[in-house]
Design an enzyme around this catalytic site. Structure first.
Site, short mmCIF file in Angstrom:
data_model
loop_
_atom_site.label_atom_id
_atom_site.label_comp_id
_atom_site.label_asym_id
_atom_site.label_seq_id
_atom_site.Cartn_x
_atom_site.Cartn_y
_atom_site.Cartn_z
N THR A 100 0.71 -0.79 -0.12
CA THR A 100 0.58 0.09 -0.38
C THR A 100 1.18 1.18 -0.19
O THR A 100 2.15 0.99 0.80
CB THR A 100 -0.64 -0.12 1.69
N ASP A 101 0.46 2.09 -0.87
CA ASP A 101 1.00 3.48 0.00
C ASP A 101 1.09 4.43 0.66
O ASP A 101 1.90 4.76 1.35
CB ASP A 101 0.35 4.45 -1.46
N GLU A 102 0.61 3.36 2.19
CA GLU A 102 -0.41 4.47 2.92
C GLU A 102 1.61 3.82 4.07
O GLU A 102 2.10 4.63 4.92
CB GLU A 102 -0.79 3.95 3.63
N TYR B 214 -2.11 -0.47 10.93
CA TYR B 214 -1.98 -1.04 9.12
C TYR B 214 -0.73 -0.98 8.93
O TYR B 214 -0.12 -2.20 7.97
CB TYR B 214 -3.50 -1.50 8.83
N LYS C 234 2.37 -3.41 7.16
CA LYS C 234 3.04 -3.83 5.97
C LYS C 234 4.34 -2.70 6.18
O LYS C 234 4.79 -4.37 4.42
CB LYS C 234 1.68 -2.92 4.97
P1 NAD Z 1 -9.90 -7.50 1.78
O1 NAD Z 1 -9.45 -7.08 3.66
O2 NAD Z 1 -10.80 -7.56 1.61
O3 NAD Z 1 -9.34 -9.64 1.52
C1 NAD Z 1 -8.18 -9.81 2.72
C2 NAD Z 1 -8.05 -11.43 2.32
O4 NAD Z 1 -6.93 -11.66 3.39
C3 NAD Z 1 -9.33 -12.46 2.86
O5 NAD Z 1 -9.89 -12.51 2.11
C4 NAD Z 1 -9.17 -12.47 4.21
O6 NAD Z 1 -9.83 -13.98 4.19
C5 NAD Z 1 -7.26 -13.00 3.89
N1 NAD Z 1 -6.92 -13.27 5.29
C6 NAD Z 1 -6.32 -11.99 6.52
N2 NAD Z 1 -5.81 -12.90 7.16
C7 NAD Z 1 -5.59 -14.34 6.66
C8 NAD Z 1 -4.25 -15.25 7.26
N3 NAD Z 1 -3.99 -15.21 8.18
N4 NAD Z 1 -4.33 -16.35 6.37
C9 NAD Z 1 -5.19 -16.71 4.77
N5 NAD Z 1 -5.40 -15.76 5.09
C10 NAD Z 1 -5.71 -14.55 5.11
O7 NAD Z 1 -8.52 -6.91 1.59
P2 NAD Z 1 -8.56 -5.99 0.08
O8 NAD Z 1 -8.71 -4.90 -0.01
O9 NAD Z 1 -8.24 -7.18 -0.25
O10 NAD Z 1 -6.63 -6.21 0.09
C11 NAD Z 1 -5.40 -7.49 -0.33
C12 NAD Z 1 -4.03 -6.99 -0.09
O11 NAD Z 1 -3.87 -5.21 -0.77
C13 NAD Z 1 -4.18 -6.41 1.00
O12 NAD Z 1 -1.97 -6.90 1.44
C14 NAD Z 1 -3.78 -4.58 1.47
O13 NAD Z 1 -2.70 -4.22 2.07
C15 NAD Z 1 -3.34 -4.56 0.23
N6 NAD Z 1 -4.08 -3.26 -0.23
C16 NAD Z 1 -4.98 -3.19 -0.27
C17 NAD Z 1 -5.94 -1.97 -0.93
C18 NAD Z 1 -7.27 -1.69 -0.74
O14 NAD Z 1 -7.63 0.25 -0.97
N7 NAD Z 1 -8.13 -1.86 -0.34
C19 NAD Z 1 -4.99 -0.60 -1.33
C20 NAD Z 1 -3.70 -0.98 -1.19
C21 NAD Z 1 -3.14 -2.29 -1.21
P1 TYD Z 2 -10.66 3.43 4.08
O1 TYD Z 2 -11.25 3.63 3.27
O2 TYD Z 2 -11.16 3.31 6.03
O3 TYD Z 2 -9.62 3.59 3.64
P2 TYD Z 2 -8.05 4.31 4.21
O4 TYD Z 2 -8.23 4.73 5.76
O5 TYD Z 2 -7.06 3.01 4.14
O6 TYD Z 2 -7.32 5.44 3.07
O7 TYD Z 2 -10.57 5.39 4.73
C1 TYD Z 2 -10.66 5.83 2.98
C2 TYD Z 2 -10.62 7.26 4.21
O8 TYD Z 2 -12.23 8.17 4.79
C3 TYD Z 2 -9.77 7.99 5.23
O9 TYD Z 2 -9.73 9.73 5.14
C4 TYD Z 2 -11.01 7.63 6.42
C5 TYD Z 2 -12.40 8.61 5.66
N1 TYD Z 2 -13.68 7.52 6.50
C6 TYD Z 2 -14.10 8.06 5.91
O10 TYD Z 2 -14.43 9.67 5.94
N2 TYD Z 2 -15.82 7.58 6.95
C7 TYD Z 2 -15.99 6.63 7.59
O11 TYD Z 2 -16.72 5.32 7.53
C8 TYD Z 2 -15.08 5.69 6.63
C9 TYD Z 2 -14.68 3.65 6.78
C10 TYD Z 2 -13.49 6.18 6.19
#
Ligand code: NAD
Ligand code: TYD
Length: 352
Positions: free
Chosen positions: A133-135, A158, A162
């Site tokens: 992630t960019d975070e 988190y 990461k």
């Molecule tokens: P998500 O929470 O929707 O899915 C995570 C999946 O991992 C789930 O299916 C969960 O059951 C599985 N999981 C969790 N713990 C586990 C374990 N111990 N063993 C096996 N499986 C396990 O997450 P997502 O949004 O699909 O994100 C996927 C990846 O992409 C993550 O690594 C996240 O850090 C990264 N990422 C997400 C975003 C975003 O905006 N969602 C952005 C950048 C990077």
């Molecule tokens: P989120 O979807 O949780 O992603 P991330 O924290 O990884 O960026 O949140 C996106 C942005 O929205 C973040 O600035 C927090 C804000 N947010 C709200 O304002 N209300 C909400 O209910 C949630 C879940 C997030």
């Protein structure tokens, strides 16, 4: 690169299930996919029902926790894994603030177990792609962008977990010569995203006439990428990316949270108006800010664009409309994830 048996971790989550569908249904990959997922509250095997039916010989699901090193080693042996795309993680910042432990276990120890299993099969192992992630870069002021050279300054449990996993992946390349790539991506949105994250939460609350919680002043900025564009970028890095390198992935869509909430309100008013005709924007409710809330993320993905020719296809406007339509048309999916063991699991692991 000729991957035969690709291990996708976390393939029942939001991005992982879109990625598997992209590879198999999209015809981008000819080998076999082994999806290893623990099925936390965020994992839903039904996301892949269509894939399971259509590709019975090329898609296997294994309910495995990546924190179990023995089971991971067994998986590598049984399926002769020659590449990994690693999504599995605890992924929600707010939950990490409340209960960080599972983030440390899964995101750090789980990644370590996978790297160890890959190292033990160095003879046949082709690539470990780590999805991050960019975070990890922390927070920006009003100007500037994260590049691949930006120092890591994670602010939440988190993002710190990461960041730790990114460093482990890097170290396994430097120390053991493991072939690795890492991608650091901005916020994703699209079908199958669990409604704890901003966009699906606001869509569902807006459709159900519930309050729309906006943290702080609503002026925090994220860059947004449609999930299918993310899948394409990852696959492009896995195929053509230079081993040991990191690539930033972004959507060219910087947006204040409040603006996103307003855009969703306007789409919902148009395609799913309230019975009494009330405007959705009336539901917007400012709530207490998240502790340590990063102010702004913005990403420079020119390396990926220049070296591998990738750029996002979807604009935020078109992607957001598609996403709202998807949640409207998939009420069954929403019901399914809200029922069953999901609430119990959340209570056991997060206490609310
Ligand atoms: P998500 O929470 O929707 O899915 C995570 C999946 O991992 C789930 O299916 C969960 O059951 C599985 N999981 C969790 N713990 C586990 C374990 N111990 N063993 C096996 N499986 C396990 O997450 P997502 O949004 O699909 O994100 C996927 C990846 O992409 C993550 O690594 C996240 O850090 C990264 N990422 C997400 C975003 C975003 O905006 N969602 C952005 C950048 C990077
Ligand atoms: P989120 O979807 O949780 O992603 P991330 O924290 O990884 O960026 O949140 C996106 C942005 O929205 C973040 O600035 C927090 C804000 N947010 C709200 O304002 N209300 C909400 O209910 C949630 C879940 C997030």
């Amino acid at each position: 690169m000729d991957i035969k048996n690709l291990l996708v971790t976390g393939g029942c989550g939001f991005i992982g299930s879109n990625f598997i569908a992209y590879l198999l249904a999209g015809g981008h990959f000819n080998g076999k996919i082994i999806n290893c997922d623990k099925l936390t509250y965020a994992g839903n095997p039904a996301n892949l029902d269509a894939i399971n039916n259509k590709f019975p010989d090329r898609y296997v699901f294994q309910k495995v926790d990546i924190c179990d090193g023995d089971l991971i080693r067994e998986l590598f042996d049984r399926y002769e894994i020659d590449a990994v795309c690693h999504f599995a993680a605890e992924s929600h910042v707010d939950r990490s603030i409340k209960r960080p432990e599972s983030f440390i276990q899964t995101n750090i120890m789980g990644t370590f177990n996978l790297l160890e299993a890959a190292r033990a099969h160095a003879d046949r192992f082709q690539l470990f792609h780590h999805v991050s992630t960019d975070e990890v870069y922390g927070s920006l002021g009003a100007t500037g962008y994260f590049t691949e050279e930006t120092p890591y300054r994670p602010n939440s449990p988190y993002s710190a977990s990461k960041a730790a996993s990114d460093h482990l992946v890097r170290a396994y390349h430097e120390t053991y010569g493991l072939p690795t790539t890492i991608s650091n991506c901005s916020n994703n949105y699209g079908p199958f995203q669990f409604p704890e994250k901003l966009i699906p939460l606001i869509i569902l609350n807006a459709m159900e006439g519930k309050a729309l919680p906006v943290y702080g002043d609503g002026r925090n900025v994220r860059d947004w990428l449609y999930v299918e564009d993310h899948c394409e970028a990852i696959w492009s890095i896995m195929q053509k990316g230079k081993r040991s390198e990191t690539y930033n992935i972004g959507g060219n869509s910087e947006m204040e949270n409040i603006r996103i909430v307003e855009m969703i309100c306007d789409i919902v008013d148009e395609i799913h108006p309230a019975a009494d005709g009330a405007a959705c924007r009336k539901l917007i409710t400012y709530v207490k800010d998240r502790p340590g809330h990063d102010r702004r993320y913005a990403i420079d993905f020119s390396k990926l664009q220049k070296d591998l020719g990738w750029k996002p296809k979807e604009t935020f406007g078109t992607g957001l409309r598609k996403t709202v339509e998807w949640y409207l048309e998939n009420g069954n999916w929403v019901e399914q994830i809200r029922s069953g063991d999901y609430q119990k699991w959340i209570e056991e692991h997060y206490g609310s």
